[in-house]
Every structure is written in C-alpha cells, then in structure tokens.
Design an enzyme around this catalytic site. Sequence first.
Site, PDB file in Angstrom:
ATOM      1  N   SER A  36      34.810  26.649 -38.231  1.00  0.00           N
ATOM      2  CA  SER A  36      35.441  25.611 -36.661  1.00  0.00           C
ATOM      3  C   SER A  36      35.739  24.156 -37.795  1.00  0.00           C
ATOM      4  O   SER A  36      36.220  23.814 -36.424  1.00  0.00           O
ATOM      5  CB  SER A  36      34.046  25.678 -35.543  1.00  0.00           C
ATOM      6  OG  SER A  36      32.908  25.369 -36.290  1.00  0.00           O
ATOM      7  N   ASP A 318      31.150  16.674 -30.431  1.00  0.00           N
ATOM      8  CA  ASP A 318      30.161  17.386 -29.702  1.00  0.00           C
ATOM      9  C   ASP A 318      28.904  17.078 -30.846  1.00  0.00           C
ATOM     10  O   ASP A 318      28.701  16.410 -31.805  1.00  0.00           O
ATOM     11  CB  ASP A 318      30.035  18.684 -29.653  1.00  0.00           C
ATOM     12  CG  ASP A 318      31.176  19.809 -30.305  1.00  0.00           C
ATOM     13  OD1 ASP A 318      31.444  19.677 -31.717  1.00  0.00           O
ATOM     14  OD2 ASP A 318      31.983  20.630 -31.005  1.00  0.00           O
ATOM     15  N   HIS A 321      30.302  19.096 -34.147  1.00  0.00           N
ATOM     16  CA  HIS A 321      31.775  18.581 -34.954  1.00  0.00           C
ATOM     17  C   HIS A 321      31.889  17.198 -34.847  1.00  0.00           C
ATOM     18  O   HIS A 321      31.695  16.157 -34.186  1.00  0.00           O
ATOM     19  CB  HIS A 321      33.116  19.227 -34.601  1.00  0.00           C
ATOM     20  CG  HIS A 321      32.634  20.909 -34.226  1.00  0.00           C
ATOM     21  ND1 HIS A 321      31.893  21.953 -32.907  1.00  0.00           N
ATOM     22  CD2 HIS A 321      32.448  22.131 -35.368  1.00  0.00           C
ATOM     23  CE1 HIS A 321      31.697  22.641 -33.799  1.00  0.00           C
ATOM     24  NE2 HIS A 321      32.503  23.250 -34.740  1.00  0.00           N
TER      25      HIS A 321
END
Length: 355
Positions: A36, A318, A321
């Site tokens: 991610s 978040d 990340h």
Amino acid sequence: MTSFVKALILMISSATLLCFAHSVPQVPCYFIFGDSLMDNGNNNHLVTTAKANYAPYGIDFPDGPTGRFSNGRNIVDVVAQLLGFENFIPPFATARSDEIVQGVNYASGSAGILDETAEHMGGRICMNQQLTNHAITILQLVDLIGNGSSARVRQHLNKCIYTVAMGNNDYINNYFYPEYYQTSTLYTPEQYAEILVKQYSKQLSTLYQYGARKFGIHGAGYIGCTPAMMKRFNTNICVDAVNGAIIQFNTKLVTALGDLESKLSGSKFIFIDPPLGYSSDFNVTDKPCCNISTIIGEGLCAPNEIPCDARENYIFWDEFHPTESASLVDGARTYEALSSFYASEPKGSFPISAV
C-alpha cells in the site's frame, strides 16, 4: 538529511503535478512492486478492506481519490517525478498499451511476500501474482517494441529501474496478527525472517530471469512506530518487539541481496534503508491526520470526513501510511540511493510500434 535531498524536496514541492518534465526521462522505464505504500489504484476493484479510492484520500492530489493511500503523492510518484517521467507510472489494473513501455506499477495494498498474508482482508495482489502480472506486461511489450522478438524487450528491461518494497504486511497482517495467523507461534522472529527472505530471494531471481538488472529494494519499515501498531499493542511508544523483528528481516535481506548480486551476472541490488526519523519540520509524529474509521479496515481514514488542516506538519496520513510531505522526503532519499542507476544510463527508449 543531506543537502542533496533537501534540494530535491524543494524542487519537487514546487513542481506541478500535471506535467513533471519536458526532457527525456533519465531511464527508459520504471517498474514498481510493493504494497500500500506504493499502490496507486490496483486494489480499487478488488473485494478487500484495503482500499483508498474514497475521500479524504487524494484530497491534495489533482485527480482526487485514485487508490493511493495518501492525501497526495506516494513515494514512487515522487521518484518518477524526479526521474523525469512526463506522467506517473500507471497501475497495472488500468495501464494502456501506449503507457507500459515506460513502466508499470504492480503494487497492491496488503500484499505480502507470502501468498497467504492478509487473506483475512480479502483480495490483494501478492508478490507472486505481481510477478505474473509483469510477465503479462512483457508479452505485451514483445508486440509493442520487440517486433515479436523477446531479445529486444530484454535489452529494454535491462536498462529499467525496478523498485520493490515487500515485507511490511508479512508482519502487520500475518506474524503480529495471532487472531488470524499461527506464524508467531510456529516460528521465532529469526526463523520467520529466514522464511521470508528465502521466498523473497526466489521472487527477485524471477524478476532477474524476466530481464531486470537494476534493483532498488526497500527495507521493511519500522512499523512498530505506526499509530496502528501502537494501538494494537496498547502503548503510546514504539513497539520494540515489532521493530526488533523488522531489524532481523532487514539484516538477513541485506545479506541475501549481496548473495544474489554475486550469483546473477550483470545485476545490481541497492538496499534502501527505512527512515529512522524525519526532519524537525514534522511536528506531529505519532498521530494520523485523518479521522480513523471504526468500520473499514484497520487504521484507514473514515470516509468523507474532514482531515487536519496543517497536513504538512504530519508524518502519518492515516494510522499506517505517510502524508505526501513525508513521501517527499522518502522519495527524494530513494532517488538519491538509486543514483548509480540513472547517472550512467543513456537517455532514450524504444519507440512504440504501430498497433
């Protein structure tokens, strides 16, 4: 932080997002494998909780929410920009044939070295599947630039930069998630690191067989310092047990990369250290900028809620990340680490044949 990196950050911060450069890129192509931290849309149509194609993700990106787990650019976006590519490297899920000559992004949120990693989250494109997707791209390139010859495509790929960032989820969504996985009861951290690195080495060898020669391998990050992992372990300080396991993995990985380079003729492996810390310009280092969802996947932003205002002061967007501002730092560091790949590389690339 080196003066070179500071200069790069200043340059990239002021650059437009819509048109990066008017010159020929410093390398003909850039291929990206990862999780991610690198994903730019490959998970959008998967049935998974690891998605970021909704607001407030992309609040500072010109196209809005694209699937990037950030408020704006991620690390590889910054690297592509610094390398001089006219556009961001497209995700495999939507890449057009006229785009893949300059590279493809195969990264997938929650992906791991091990196929089973993060299976509790639903769909994801593990490293083995990313390799399969790259093989599909190569077949397309045979028609686009090879005139039916795989040898010409291999010459092209030999000049490309390949960055790979794997291992984070094998800890976040496997070893340190005993509710779903038994690995932490079956293996010590050292044994688990050995299993991961052995599999990872095979995967990188496969990339070599496909034509890759210039490898930038990101070390796993110090995920014990992410807000999500601190919350999971019910502490407000970095989780030493998690970071200790990461250090074992990275140490073994460095040794394995040296072995691969000695065995694979013409290959060059550069290990990219995870950041130990950031500039004092970041005032908030342990809290996310967005409001965290209690419904969607762990540590992700709640849909459509307004995030913090001073996003440039936050490291975390978040609970897992980085913000775009932190990615500017990491992207510039990565670009600097890869300098031997582009400094001596002749500019130019194969033309796309008519299709």
